[in-house]
Design a protein around this motif. Sequence first.
Motif, short mmCIF file in Angstrom:
data_model
loop_
_atom_site.label_atom_id
_atom_site.label_comp_id
_atom_site.label_asym_id
_atom_site.label_seq_id
_atom_site.Cartn_x
_atom_site.Cartn_y
_atom_site.Cartn_z
N TYR A 28 0.84 -1.20 0.00
CA TYR A 28 0.00 0.00 0.00
C TYR A 28 0.88 1.25 0.00
N LEU A 48 -5.75 1.06 -4.57
CA LEU A 48 -4.92 0.27 -3.66
C LEU A 48 -5.10 -1.21 -3.95
N ALA A 59 -8.99 -3.97 1.22
CA ALA A 59 -8.15 -2.79 1.38
C ALA A 59 -8.79 -1.82 2.38
#
Lengths: 224, 224
Positions: A28, A48, A59
Amino acid sequence: MWYNSPPMNEVERQEPLPLPTIRRYPAYLRLIRERMAAGEDEVSSAALAAALGIDPVLARKDIAMMGVPGRPRWGYPARELADAMQRALGWDNTTDAALVGCGSLGHALVGYGGFAEQHLSIVVAFDADPKLHGQTIHGVKVRPMSEVGRLVRRMRIHLGILTVPDAAAQACAAALVAAGVKGLWNFTSVQLSVPDDIIVQNVDLAQSLAVLSHAIANRQRVKA
Amino acid sequence: MWYNSPPMNEVERQEPLPLPTIRRYPAYLRLIRERMAAGEDEVSSAALAAALGIDPVLARKDIAMMGVPGRPRWGYPARELADAMQRALGWDNTTDAALVGCGSLGHALVGYGGFAEQHLSIVVAFDADPKLHGQTIHGVKVRPMSEVGRLVRRMRIHLGILTVPDAAAQACAAALVAAGVKGLWNFTSVQLSVPDDIIVQNVDLAQSLAVLSHAIANRQRVKA
DNA sequence: TAGATTGTTAATCGATTAACAATC
DNA sequence: TAGATTGTTAATCGATTAACAATC
């Protein structure tokens, strides 16, 4: 509304992050930094997730752990999110590390300058071989094993990296622990025995290779 | 009792092994070989489990997947068990591999002779830097990238090892895939995009370091 | 407002652990 | 036989996925 702010010591007690979540944070972080470098201020869970090949909701769950709120239609504030993740990983300050074992792998690790974006710095290296003593690897001088205790303690180093042959692993680990190290990054294939409060993270290439060769041999798809 | 033997094609169709199980096999194999070298013929689930720091019943489950029966009071037949595990991992024959990227990490991997006990052999190496071409790393000649397609195909290599800088990762992966590789061992931090039938196994040091530094920063115990 | 995106709660899935039976 | 060890079935636990509500 004082009754909404948590008592002082609540701030310290973070609930433990799931291991899989922790493992995803570096990826990330990489993407967030890329986006920031590209001038963007916000990043969406979809972006992401795409970068990791996972579901966006996962995420979002991971992000929720950080307590950084997002804005519907906009995404999450990049800088805040990056800062929070770095803090969670202990990557907000640079960590000094001592490396033991200056073979080719040790060499490679010392040479790997941009260590996952500069939060880790190998500041001393040790080796049992007298021929290496005094030599310099990428600016780091190789010292004899006999100095592990003195130097690691004096430099207040908390992280030891083990890149020695298996046969030497346990003894070197013991030396590092005796010198006050709190965690060991273990690149040998030895299951180290250390006191309970010492954290060991094993990097076992054989594990990784096993998954790969099994999948090839059986022509199956593997995630991650 | 012909009706008890499975039909021929049953033999091929093995039910898929859980990933965590596969990851433990190399460590089991290590211990079994040690014991065999020490002259023992049988190995107990308790011994196996102790070597990995896990519960014996978990080791038994893992072994049950192999279909190798143990004898109460004795344990499991070492040789049979080792053979079965090796076969499951595709480690019964040596696998040839091509390495792309002869930096310090690539160097280290080529040099690492006893690759998880000789089932993997790096037989060609490539690099983009002309200065390296023709040089030899531990007996392996470094060749130009332009030859990846021809050589990898001709040598029928199925496994590619990626130790290039991140920026070059995707292109090199594509070249290897085009050359007929079935699996990629990816040491870069790039999430590769490859056809569905290509297997990618990532070795991400940042992931491992994340777990370690988080644990140190929060003084928690971590398993494995 | 409509629509994209975040946020949350419940369902699923898979691995580990617990309990106990089987066997040499 | 007794006891150690294997083998199996059920319970638990944790992470992911699905479903859907909330919000800018």
